[in-house]
Write a protein that holds these residues in place. Structure first.
Motif, PDB file in Angstrom:
ATOM      1  N   ILE A  60       0.738  -1.069   0.121  1.00  0.00           N
ATOM      2  CA  ILE A  60      -0.055  -0.155  -0.188  1.00  0.00           C
ATOM      3  C   ILE A  60       0.702   0.943   0.042  1.00  0.00           C
ATOM      4  N   SER A  61       0.389   2.120  -0.741  1.00  0.00           N
ATOM      5  CA  SER A  61       1.315   3.617  -0.890  1.00  0.00           C
ATOM      6  C   SER A  61       0.053   4.836  -0.872  1.00  0.00           C
ATOM      7  N   ASP A  62       1.290   6.179  -0.518  1.00  0.00           N
ATOM      8  CA  ASP A  62       0.146   7.137  -1.196  1.00  0.00           C
ATOM      9  C   ASP A  62       0.778   7.139  -3.092  1.00  0.00           C
ATOM     10  N   GLN A  66       5.665   7.723   0.595  1.00  0.00           N
ATOM     11  CA  GLN A  66       5.395   6.544   1.502  1.00  0.00           C
ATOM     12  C   GLN A  66       4.841   5.296   1.101  1.00  0.00           C
ATOM     13  N   ALA A  67       5.360   3.656   2.379  1.00  0.00           N
ATOM     14  CA  ALA A  67       5.009   2.453   1.456  1.00  0.00           C
ATOM     15  C   ALA A  67       4.428   1.518   2.739  1.00  0.00           C
ATOM     16  N   ALA A  68       4.222   0.108   2.595  1.00  0.00           N
ATOM     17  CA  ALA A  68       4.450  -0.800   3.004  1.00  0.00           C
ATOM     18  C   ALA A  68       4.208  -1.285   2.740  1.00  0.00           C
ATOM     19  N   ILE A  69       5.016  -2.695   2.988  1.00  0.00           N
ATOM     20  CA  ILE A  69       4.301  -3.600   2.610  1.00  0.00           C
ATOM     21  C   ILE A  69       3.711  -5.339   3.044  1.00  0.00           C
ATOM     22  N   ASN A  90      10.063  -7.137  -6.784  1.00  0.00           N
ATOM     23  CA  ASN A  90       9.144  -6.903  -7.158  1.00  0.00           C
ATOM     24  C   ASN A  90       8.398  -6.291  -7.049  1.00  0.00           C
ATOM     25  N   LEU A  91       7.814  -5.929  -5.688  1.00  0.00           N
ATOM     26  CA  LEU A  91       6.967  -4.791  -5.162  1.00  0.00           C
ATOM     27  C   LEU A  91       7.796  -4.008  -5.083  1.00  0.00           C
ATOM     28  N   LEU A  92       9.209  -3.662  -4.468  1.00  0.00           N
ATOM     29  CA  LEU A  92      10.134  -2.804  -4.214  1.00  0.00           C
ATOM     30  C   LEU A  92      10.167  -2.234  -5.358  1.00  0.00           C
ATOM     31  N   SER A  93      10.376  -2.432  -6.516  1.00  0.00           N
ATOM     32  CA  SER A  93      10.326  -1.569  -8.248  1.00  0.00           C
ATOM     33  C   SER A  93       9.904  -0.699  -7.973  1.00  0.00           C
ATOM     34  N   PHE A  94       8.045  -0.832  -7.425  1.00  0.00           N
ATOM     35  CA  PHE A  94       7.148  -0.001  -7.687  1.00  0.00           C
ATOM     36  C   PHE A  94       7.318   1.232  -6.879  1.00  0.00           C
ATOM     37  N   LYS A  96      10.153   2.577  -4.811  1.00  0.00           N
ATOM     38  CA  LYS A  96      11.585   2.248  -4.997  1.00  0.00           C
ATOM     39  C   LYS A  96      11.908   4.283  -4.693  1.00  0.00           C
ATOM     40  N   HIS A  97      10.950   5.385  -4.584  1.00  0.00           N
ATOM     41  CA  HIS A  97      11.371   6.335  -4.614  1.00  0.00           C
ATOM     42  C   HIS A  97      10.401   6.716  -3.355  1.00  0.00           C
TER      43      HIS A  97
END
Length: 140
Positions: A60-62, A66-69, A90-94, A96-97
């Motif tokens: 999930i992410s804004d 910020q993001a959370a796996i 793969n998730l981190l590639s989306f 990474k910012h």
């Protein structure tokens, strides 16, 4: 093994998602609840061996900072083959910012440390089923 990675929720095996989540004692929710959670996520990753769902995860992410796996799970027959690592990468590639936090089972902390995650000193949580989560070692 013929691996296929998908980043969408189209025609996914939600019963298998629910089964694996129950198997790892991550959730007792029914398949349609998992489907809704994955569909509402910023990014999803599903790994299939040919036509069989063998692993998945979501973030999930804004979309900005910020993001959370959440919900990383791999069929136990496929452990130690790099599939969990591929899901996380793969998730981190989306995202990474973004700063990324990870919600995981206490038994898998070392796995995530090997992927570069660090334990937080200030993480806090409120749980719906606090007693169960405390018994599982998620909270003090």
């Amino acid at each position: 093994m013929k691996l296929n990675i998908y980043n969408d929720c189209i025609d996914r095996d939600w019963e298998r998602v629910a089964y694996l989540m129950r198997y790892f004692d991550l959730s007792d929710a029914p398949a349609n609840t998992h489907q809704q959670a994955f569909e509402n996520s910023y990014v999803v990753t599903f790994v299939y061996d040919d036509q069989t769902l063998i692993g998945f995860g979501r973030a999930i992410s804004d979309g900005v900072s910020q993001a959370a796996i959440y919900n990383i799970a791999v069929d136990p027959n496929y452990h130690s083959q790099g599939i969990g690592k591929r899901i996380v990468q793969n998730l981190l590639s989306f995202v990474k910012h973004c700063n990324v936090v990870l919600y995981t089972h206490p038994d898998t902390i070392d796995f995530y440390k090997r992927l570069g995650f660090r334990r937080m000193k200030t993480g806090m949580a409120i749980y719906v089923h606090e007693e169960k989560v405390e018994q599982m070692g998620f909270i003090e």
